[in-house]
Motif scaffolding. Structure first.
Motif: not given
Length: 89
Positions: A6, A19, A23
């Motif tokens: 990511s 967010d 994660e």
């Protein structure tokens, strides 16, 4: 530890911090600046695992080596030299 798949920009981090943090609690997250990876966010367990696995040895010089270690080193070199000379005859 899992590889970070990511990638988020620093702009994303300021806009979607909740967010991204959520994660990062699950897997490492890379933060980019100018399209180049600059930071990695990871959970504390992964961070502590990295610390435990890191090499804590410090480079030194003969001047900073303790006398006892120098003596051990000299003894080992002498023993090696004697063994090597014995094997050459």
């Amino acid at each position: 530890m899992p590889h970070s798949d990511s990638f988020y920009s620093t702009t994303d981090l300021s806009r979607k911090s909740g967010d991204i943090i959520a994660e990062a609690l699950q897997r490492p997250v890379t933060i980019t600046l100018g399209n180049k990876p600059r930071l990695v966010l990871l959970n504390i367990e992964d961070y502590e695992r990295l610390l435990r696995q890191s090499d804590h040895r410090m480079p030194g010089t003969i001047e900073t080596m303790p006398d006892a270690l120098i003596s051990q080193f000299e003894s080992a070199v002498d023993t090696y030299a004697q063994d090597d000379e014995g094997g050459r005859s």
